[in-house]
Write an enzyme that holds these catalytic residues in place. Sequence first.
Site, PDB file in Angstrom:
ATOM      1  N   ASP A   1       4.552   0.623  12.027  1.00  0.00           N
ATOM      2  CA  ASP A   1       3.174  -0.115  11.374  1.00  0.00           C
ATOM      3  C   ASP A   1       3.149  -1.476  11.815  1.00  0.00           C
ATOM      4  OD1 ASP A   1       2.838   2.204  10.035  1.00  0.00           O
ATOM      5  OD2 ASP A   1       3.398   1.532   8.285  1.00  0.00           O
TER       6      ASP A   1
ATOM      7  N   ARG B   1      -0.190  14.889  12.658  1.00  0.00           N
ATOM      8  CA  ARG B   1       0.398  14.448  11.626  1.00  0.00           C
ATOM      9  C   ARG B   1       0.879  15.759  10.627  1.00  0.00           C
ATOM     10  NH1 ARG B   1      -1.435   8.859   9.358  1.00  0.00           N
ATOM     11  NH2 ARG B   1       0.876   8.663   8.563  1.00  0.00           N
ATOM     12  N   PRO B   2       1.896  16.325  11.232  1.00  0.00           N
ATOM     13  CA  PRO B   2       2.174  17.748  10.390  1.00  0.00           C
ATOM     14  C   PRO B   2       2.809  17.298   9.040  1.00  0.00           C
ATOM     15  CG  PRO B   2       3.752  17.498  12.186  1.00  0.00           C
ATOM     16  CD  PRO B   2       2.686  16.248  12.485  1.00  0.00           C
TER      17      PRO B   2
ATOM     18  N   ILE C   1       7.889   6.796  17.023  1.00  0.00           N
ATOM     19  CA  ILE C   1       7.647   7.499  15.609  1.00  0.00           C
ATOM     20  C   ILE C   1       6.399   8.227  15.783  1.00  0.00           C
ATOM     21  CG2 ILE C   1       7.085   7.175  12.991  1.00  0.00           C
ATOM     22  CD1 ILE C   1       9.936   6.332  13.881  1.00  0.00           C
TER      23      ILE C   1
ATOM     24  N   ARG D   1      -5.023  10.646   4.274  1.00  0.00           N
ATOM     25  CA  ARG D   1      -3.992  11.455   4.555  1.00  0.00           C
ATOM     26  C   ARG D   1      -2.782  11.394   3.527  1.00  0.00           C
ATOM     27  NH1 ARG D   1       0.887  12.026   6.514  1.00  0.00           N
ATOM     28  NH2 ARG D   1       1.291  14.191   7.443  1.00  0.00           N
TER      29      ARG D   1
ATOM     30  N   ARG E   1      -8.835  -0.634   4.434  1.00  0.00           N
ATOM     31  CA  ARG E   1      -7.857   0.517   3.954  1.00  0.00           C
ATOM     32  C   ARG E   1      -6.592   0.024   3.633  1.00  0.00           C
ATOM     33  NH1 ARG E   1      -6.501   4.588   7.826  1.00  0.00           N
ATOM     34  NH2 ARG E   1      -5.095   4.912   6.236  1.00  0.00           N
TER      35      ARG E   1
ATOM     36  N   CYS F   1      -4.675  12.766  13.033  1.00  0.00           N
ATOM     37  CA  CYS F   1      -5.554  11.579  12.801  1.00  0.00           C
ATOM     38  C   CYS F   1      -5.337  10.691  14.265  1.00  0.00           C
ATOM     39  CB  CYS F   1      -5.137  10.809  11.458  1.00  0.00           C
ATOM     40  SG  CYS F   1      -3.691   9.893  11.876  1.00  0.00           S
TER      41      CYS F   1
ATOM     42  N   LYS G   1       0.705  -1.490  -0.032  1.00  0.00           N
ATOM     43  CA  LYS G   1       0.026  -0.072   0.085  1.00  0.00           C
ATOM     44  C   LYS G   1       0.880   1.434   0.028  1.00  0.00           C
ATOM     45  CE  LYS G   1      -1.660   1.530   4.295  1.00  0.00           C
ATOM     46  NZ  LYS G   1      -1.485   2.896   4.507  1.00  0.00           N
ATOM     47  N   ASN G   2       1.730   1.198   0.752  1.00  0.00           N
ATOM     48  CA  ASN G   2       2.784   2.428   0.853  1.00  0.00           C
ATOM     49  C   ASN G   2       3.562   2.745  -0.095  1.00  0.00           C
ATOM     50  OD1 ASN G   2       1.114   3.138   3.198  1.00  0.00           O
ATOM     51  ND2 ASN G   2       2.675   2.470   4.608  1.00  0.00           N
TER      52      ASN G   2
ATOM     53  N   ASP H   1       5.333  19.903   7.829  1.00  0.00           N
ATOM     54  CA  ASP H   1       5.929  21.120   7.980  1.00  0.00           C
ATOM     55  C   ASP H   1       7.472  20.639   7.327  1.00  0.00           C
ATOM     56  OD1 ASP H   1       6.247  19.150  10.318  1.00  0.00           O
ATOM     57  OD2 ASP H   1       7.757  20.555  10.889  1.00  0.00           O
ATOM     58  N   LEU H   2       7.770  19.293   7.260  1.00  0.00           N
ATOM     59  CA  LEU H   2       8.989  18.984   6.622  1.00  0.00           C
ATOM     60  C   LEU H   2       8.843  19.023   5.238  1.00  0.00           C
ATOM     61  CD1 LEU H   2      10.184  16.204   9.246  1.00  0.00           C
ATOM     62  CD2 LEU H   2      11.031  18.502   9.091  1.00  0.00           C
TER      63      LEU H   2
HETATM   64  N1  EPU Z   1       6.411  14.449  10.812  1.00  0.00           N
HETATM   65  C1  EPU Z   1       6.766  15.720  11.285  1.00  0.00           C
HETATM   66  N2  EPU Z   1       6.645  16.636  10.175  1.00  0.00           N
HETATM   67  C2  EPU Z   1       6.316  16.314   8.870  1.00  0.00           C
HETATM   68  C3  EPU Z   1       6.176  15.078   8.461  1.00  0.00           C
HETATM   69  C4  EPU Z   1       6.094  14.135   9.659  1.00  0.00           C
HETATM   70  O1  EPU Z   1       6.965  16.142  12.106  1.00  0.00           O
HETATM   71  O2  EPU Z   1       6.341  17.127   7.849  1.00  0.00           O
HETATM   72  C5  EPU Z   1       6.421  13.483  12.023  1.00  0.00           C
HETATM   73  C6  EPU Z   1       5.223  12.795  12.368  1.00  0.00           C
HETATM   74  O3  EPU Z   1       4.265  13.410  12.982  1.00  0.00           O
HETATM   75  C7  EPU Z   1       5.682  11.520  12.816  1.00  0.00           C
HETATM   76  C8  EPU Z   1       7.008  11.269  12.297  1.00  0.00           C
HETATM   77  O4  EPU Z   1       7.446  12.557  11.514  1.00  0.00           O
HETATM   78  O5  EPU Z   1       5.793  11.586  14.257  1.00  0.00           O
HETATM   79  C9  EPU Z   1       7.308  10.211  10.867  1.00  0.00           C
HETATM   80  O6  EPU Z   1       5.985  10.534  10.052  1.00  0.00           O
HETATM   81  P1  EPU Z   1       6.082  10.280   8.460  1.00  0.00           P
HETATM   82  O7  EPU Z   1       6.220  11.618   7.761  1.00  0.00           O
HETATM   83  O8  EPU Z   1       7.397   9.494   8.169  1.00  0.00           O
HETATM   84  O9  EPU Z   1       4.918   9.339   8.400  1.00  0.00           O
HETATM   85  P2  EPU Z   1       4.064   9.288   6.885  1.00  0.00           P
HETATM   86  O10 EPU Z   1       5.050   9.479   5.805  1.00  0.00           O
HETATM   87  O11 EPU Z   1       2.937  10.438   6.981  1.00  0.00           O
HETATM   88  C10 EPU Z   1       4.213   6.879   6.558  1.00  0.00           C
HETATM   89  C11 EPU Z   1       3.105   5.512   6.304  1.00  0.00           C
HETATM   90  C12 EPU Z   1       2.591   5.160   7.653  1.00  0.00           C
HETATM   91  C13 EPU Z   1       3.779   4.907   8.708  1.00  0.00           C
HETATM   92  C14 EPU Z   1       5.049   6.224   8.459  1.00  0.00           C
HETATM   93  C15 EPU Z   1       6.016   5.889   9.341  1.00  0.00           C
HETATM   94  C16 EPU Z   1       2.264   5.830   3.956  1.00  0.00           C
HETATM   95  C17 EPU Z   1       0.980   6.072   3.420  1.00  0.00           C
HETATM   96  N3  EPU Z   1       1.950   6.104   5.319  1.00  0.00           N
HETATM   97  O12 EPU Z   1       3.536   8.099   6.949  1.00  0.00           O
HETATM   98  O13 EPU Z   1       1.815   4.236   7.744  1.00  0.00           O
HETATM   99  O14 EPU Z   1       3.459   4.646   9.816  1.00  0.00           O
HETATM  100  O15 EPU Z   1       5.397   6.446   7.233  1.00  0.00           O
HETATM  101  O16 EPU Z   1       6.700   4.583   8.761  1.00  0.00           O
HETATM  102  O17 EPU Z   1       3.216   5.524   3.475  1.00  0.00           O
HETATM  103  C18 EPU Z   1       0.095   2.670   8.022  1.00  0.00           C
HETATM  104  O18 EPU Z   1       0.347   2.214   6.855  1.00  0.00           O
HETATM  105  O19 EPU Z   1      -0.915   2.470   8.780  1.00  0.00           O
HETATM  106  C19 EPU Z   1       0.736   3.958   8.303  1.00  0.00           C
HETATM  107  C20 EPU Z   1       0.214   4.823   9.092  1.00  0.00           C
END
Ligand code: EPU
Length: 419
Positions: A306, A120-121, A328, A91, A398, A115, A22-23, A123-124
């Site tokens: 995950d 889940r910001p 995380i 998201r 999902r 969520c 999925k991811n 900003d990065l």
């Molecule tokens: N974060 C920030 N700023 C940002 C982005 C992230 O502070 O701009 C923080 C998040 O709040 C969190 C950490 O950084 O504490 C890591 O978040 P990340 O951005 O890596 O998560 P994501 O990319 O939104 C993906 C997967 C998630 C998985 C995470 C971590 C997808 C679609 N989603 O989310 O998958 O948990 O990476 O590995 O790829 C799931 O499949 O159930 C799922 C939630």
Amino acid sequence: MDKIVVHGGHPVSGAVRISGSKNSALPILAATLLTKEPCVIHRVPDLSDVHYMLQILNRLGADVERASGVVTVRAEMVETIAPYDIVRKMRASVCVLGPLLGREKEATVSLPGGCVIGDRPIDLHLKGFEALGAAVRVHAGNVKVFAPELKGAKISLKGKFGTTVLGTDNVLMASVLADGVTVIEDAACEPEVVDLANFLNKMGARIEGAGTSRIVVEGVKELHSAEHEVIPDRIEAGTFLIAGAIAGREVTVTRARYDHLTAVTSALEACGFNIVGTNGAVTIRPNGSLHSLSLRTEPYPGFPTDMQAQMCALLATAKGDSMITENIFPQRFMHVSELKRMGAAIELDGATANIRGVNALSGAPVMASDLRASAALVLAGLQAEGQTEINRVYHIDRGYELIDEKLCSLGAQIERVKV
Ligand code: EPU
């Protein structure tokens, strides 16, 4: 709304085929927006999150065809505003920002809210776009990014909780068409990022270093059509290995990548299971007793967040005291109160779950709160005495293709009931 009823105590054994990730599929589908030419993606899992992504691509102007796991996208013309009514459902829709910015030099997407697994910001992601020369405006719940032109830059994606997976994907997708060289430092190393980079390179991008924390992108003028097969879903594979651990005689996950599962298989070995793997199949065999364990979630190649909920379900009946620290998403413990309703002895201390192994769980009506929490409740139901009713199962659809049918093919007794 469907619910899943698990009749506990039936052993599972045999082989189960793992679906495409999925991811990986979600950002790869978004990346098809980077070219006017058709792209063909194989092994796209049949999941509601994938359906939302295909709807978004369609609403952005792309032609989308889907036939048994193969998706063809042709985005001759694209709109740059992603519609709120679909975006709000998932998201990961935020990952259309990068390719739209790359191709059209502007994009508007509804800002994702928090969520259930925590704040889940993005900003990065935005910091990365700004480094490439884009301006960012947040107005009326939308984020708009736009630039007269994108210029290669040096960008660090280090945040409070480490790096960001979708943020790395987004910046990568924006930078492939930028002028000059982009260096992404503190990039996510997840296999899904590598899969996206491999697809982008097939489209004509010049990316090196994906899978390490430093990715170098040499911008090109345009991308072209490409064909790609999505990697196996390592989280689905890990979830079925835990099903084998919980209720198994011997379970094999096929079409899985053993090398992507190292942290999970090491944790299961430390709990006392025998694991044998190649890069096509991984087998788990019980080995007597289930030991307690301490682990922490970390970015890849560490133990994945995950898989944290599923591991909680397993350790609930391990002999002794276990501890899981979530690094995380520190609030990602919605499954704990539901597991406690099934008799688990788990106390939360900040981002750490202290688990005292009990002899057995008992079936109960429980509520799914997010995708992986739902999977944990199904796993807990497999080992519980009696019947576990999991409500709000749309969460599980999902991210797990046919989880109930796949578990039943291994001998579990699970029904899906329309309520
Ligand atoms: N974060 C920030 N700023 C940002 C982005 C992230 O502070 O701009 C923080 C998040 O709040 C969190 C950490 O950084 O504490 C890591 O978040 P990340 O951005 O890596 O998560 P994501 O990319 O939104 C993906 C997967 C998630 C998985 C995470 C971590 C997808 C679609 N989603 O989310 O998958 O948990 O990476 O590995 O790829 C799931 O499949 O159930 C799922 C939630």
